[in-house]
Structure formats: C-alpha cells, structure tokens
Design an enzyme around this catalytic site. Structure first.
Site, short mmCIF file in Angstrom:
data_model
loop_
_atom_site.label_atom_id
_atom_site.label_comp_id
_atom_site.label_asym_id
_atom_site.label_seq_id
_atom_site.Cartn_x
_atom_site.Cartn_y
_atom_site.Cartn_z
N HIS A 84 0.85 -1.19 0.00
CA HIS A 84 0.00 0.00 0.00
C HIS A 84 0.88 1.23 0.00
O HIS A 84 1.82 1.34 0.79
CB HIS A 84 -0.91 0.05 1.23
N ASP A 163 -15.51 2.25 7.37
CA ASP A 163 -14.45 3.16 6.92
C ASP A 163 -14.91 4.01 5.76
O ASP A 163 -14.59 5.20 5.69
CB ASP A 163 -13.20 2.36 6.52
N ARG A 170 -14.84 12.49 7.21
CA ARG A 170 -13.58 13.16 7.51
C ARG A 170 -13.23 14.17 6.43
O ARG A 170 -12.69 15.24 6.70
CB ARG A 170 -12.45 12.13 7.64
N SER A 185 -7.89 3.82 8.93
CA SER A 185 -8.59 3.76 7.66
C SER A 185 -7.85 2.85 6.68
O SER A 185 -8.44 1.96 6.07
CB SER A 185 -8.72 5.17 7.07
N LYS A 189 -8.90 -1.69 5.87
CA LYS A 189 -9.13 -2.28 4.55
C LYS A 189 -8.08 -3.33 4.23
O LYS A 189 -8.40 -4.39 3.68
CB LYS A 189 -9.15 -1.19 3.49
#
Length: 428
Positions: A84, A163, A170, A185, A189
């Site tokens: 990620h 989320d 947010r 967050s 995931k």
C-alpha cells in the site's frame, strides 16, 4: 451494552481513553445510522485534537473490520503479499510491482483506489487500458489470482463499510489529517483484504500527504503496529516524494512507463523502488526459494505476468493507449543543473490538465498529464524542453502553467537538499 454518543464524545473531548466496548458500540451504531453525522464529526475532531493510544487505535481498526466481510485466501497454494502506498505524484509502482512479485512466487491480491486532487489513483491508470475492469467479485478476484498470480481491483462495498462512511465524513469536516484515523482507515481495509503480509510505502515530501519525515515515521510506526497486532507481517518504507517519481505523470502516460520497466527499461528511480519493494514483499511473505526480482524483470517473466493479469481482467495489453489531443512544451529558462522539481506543483498541474479529479464523481482524462524531460540532478540547456504538458482541451494549459510557477530551480549542483529515495525502514 448500549452507550450514549454524547458521553463518548465528551470523554475524548476531555482527553479520556475510550474503552474497547465504547469503540465497538460507536462504530457499529454509526454504521447503522444510530449515531448521527454531526455526533461522529464531533468525535472525529476530538480524536484529531487529543489523539488515541495504541490500544484505542487497534480497537478502532478492528471495529471497522468487523463492520463488513473479511476476505480469505487460504485456498491458494502460495503465500500472499500486498503493498500500500500513501500516494504521490508519478507513483505508478503498483503497476510493475504486482506482476513482478507474482512472477517471483507470491500471490498479490491488491485492492486499490482512484485519484483525488493532485495524487493519482492506480485504478484510473489501469482503466486507460482498453477493456480493463476494476470491479470484480470475490470469485473473480480468486480466478484472476489463480490465472495470473496478481490482481489489482476496486474494493467491494462489503469491505469495511464503516471506513467508507467515516472517510467521506472526515473529508468534509477537516479531520483527514489525524494519524490515528489515517492509519486505521488504511489498515482496516488492508487487514480485511486477508493478505498474509503487507509492505507499506509511506511517502514523504511536498507531493505526499506527510510533508516531513517525523510525521511520516509516526504514521508508518502506527500502521506497522496495527498490522502486527492483527497477525499480518508488516513492514514500512519511508520513500521520497519531494520530486515526482519517474518521468511520467498522468494515467496512460504512467501505464506506458510501467510497461517500459517490465520490458527491462524505464527510469532508474522507478526500477530501484519497484525492486526494493518486491524484495520486501517476498521476504515478508516468507516465499521459499523466491526468484530475484531483478532477474524476473530481465528475463521477461514479470512482463508475462503483467500480460496475464491485464488479460484476465478484460484488458488488451497490446492495445494502443489513449493520447491527449493537445500538447505544450515548457522550455528551460536557463542552462545549468535542475536542482529541484516540486512534486506538489507538478501534481497540481497534471490535475488541472485533466489527469485528476476534484470530486470522486468527476471523470478523468486518460491521456492528460506531464512528461518530464529532466529530473533533479540532470543538466539542462536553455531553450530545450524541460517538460511537455498534455491535455484534451487547449484551454487547460493556462491554469496548469500557473501551477508550475516556481516549481523548479536551475543552478549549480549543491549535492544536498533532496531526500534519498528510501529514507527509512520501519518494522515491528
């Protein structure tokens, strides 16, 4: 046990520590609509201002995971690894990385997102390939993994729905910057995605969400702790985003550059970071007898995996990529060494050319973007092209050129000022 939203808000407002039960209740109640947006907004602001400890962040993350499904890859016969990135300018690393790691012996199930603002989205880039599909069912994901070794697609609606709802809130309440909320967050995931190991690429610099090394390191440590606490082998690299990655910024332009890397070429920084992350992923996944990523790039096996992955998701790897209708060159105003190139300004210019979006529902132009003809440290000559801007509409160039005002400096080489490509490595 039921709680009252106001008591939870005031507890965090007054710098209190929320219990596991309080966190479980408020996430579940908000997902179901029992806690109103304005109440959750107040709680998010209290978290932004007063923070959370490691246990609270872990509980918050697990509560979001439990709000939906958790994917299971246990039927696969090889370890799974994922990567990620926190996002940047010219960051197309996922494109060559996923098939490269697959060619070296791990399965790569990667759920990716779309771009917003100056940062590009992996799905937007891949959707510039004719026929390629981002939306797959869980069964289709498994089929692509078995056929190609890697899949890059959009997260389904069943994955951490809490989320998705919190992220939208947010975004409109000024609470995006909270490190506990960013970390939970991302990791909710990624953990729900079911991967056995995870490598985090935490960008730092003007074009990144984290502008300085200290904040990037704190975010990386928080996410590594969350992954480790959840039983996912997790490591993070802090990598430079004070200048764009590679020479291409924009969707189809970045796909073309990724293909060049898979063909054994491409810019040095893209190749170096792709290989480094691939090695980290294979080590984290504990792949027995893993091939060396450099060899997989040289012998064509990574390219073969790319072609299988694109084909398995409906794309045509041989199709011509879209090109913008108009282009404008920006010439170097002087001769010398390009000493800096601001990633944020380049990203904003590409966005204004049509490569990005201001709202999630906005379309993007596949061919829009910027081709760089020099990187910091390169010698440039007055009047020669420094970059080329691409857009479908000539009217976009004026605002893009305005965004590039002050984006670069040309002078004498100083030998300092730029971050190293890999700034730090964070482990549990």
């Amino acid at each position: 046990m039921g709680f009252d939203a106001i008591e939870i808000i005031t507890a965090k407002r007054d710098r209190g520590e929320l219990s596991t039960a309080q966190i479980d209740w408020v996430i579940d109640a908000y997902t179901r609509g029992e806690v109103a947006d304005e109440q959750m907004s107040a709680l998010l602001m209290a978290i932004l201002l007063n923070g959370m400890d490691r246990r609270e962040i872990a509980d918050w993350t697990q509560a979001m995971i439990r709000s939906g499904e958790r994917m299971d890859w246990s039927s696969l016969d090889r370890p799974t690894a994922d990567k990620h990135s926190t996002g940047g300018v010219g960051d197309k690393i996922t494109l060559p990385l996923a098939p490269l790691v697959a060619a070296c012996g791990a399965y790569v199930p990667q759920l990716s997102g779309r771009g917003l603002g100056h940062t590009g989205g992996t799905l937007d880039k891949l959707e510039s390939i004719p026929g390629w599909r981002a939306s797959l069912s869980n069964d289709e994901m498994l089929g692509v993994l078995r056929a190609a070794g890697a899949v890059v697609c959009a997260a389904g609606s069943g994955l951490a729905p809490a989320d998705r709802k919190l992220y939208a809130l947010r975004d409109v309440t000024g609470t995006v910057e909270s490190i506990p909320l960013i970390a939970s967050s991302i990791m909710s995931k990624k953990i729900a995605e079911g991967t056995g190991s995870l490598v985090l690429d935490v960008k730092v610099g003007s074009g990144a969400f984290m502008k300085n090394v200290a904040d990037a390191r704190e975010l990386a440590r928080t996410m590594v702790a969350l992954g480790s606490d959840a039983g996912v082998r997790t490591v993070a690299l802090l990598t430079a985003m004070d200048r764009p990655l590679g020479l291409a910024v924009g969707n189809a332009l970045e796909v073309q550059e990724a293909v060049e890397v898979l063909a054994g070429g491409g810019p040095q920084d893209i190749v170096e970071l792709t290989v480094r992350l691939a090695r980290e992923m294979l080590e984290a996944a504990e792949v027995a007898g893993a091939r060396d990523p450099e060899e997989a790039l040289k012998d064509g096996s990574a390219m073969d995996a790319w072609r299988r992955m694109i084909t398995a998701q409906g794309g045509d790897p041989d199709a011509a990529l879209p090109k913008a209708a108009e282009s404008v060159e920006v010439a170097a105003p002087a001769s010398g060494v390009l000493t800096s190139l601001d990633a944020l300004k380049v990203g904003i210019a590409a966005w204004r050319l049509g490569a990005g979006r201001a709202r999630k529902e906005d379309p993007v132009s596949a061919g829009a973007g910027i081709t760089l003809h020099a990187k910091p440290g390169d010698v440039v000559r007055e009047g020669r092209p420094l970059m080329t801007l691409h857009a479908d509409e000539a009217g976009r160039f004026e605002r893009a050129l305005a965004a590039l005002d002050g984006a670069y400096e040309i002078g004498e080489p100083s030998g300092d000022g730029l971050l190293p490509l890999v700034v730090d490595r964070i482990t549990a």
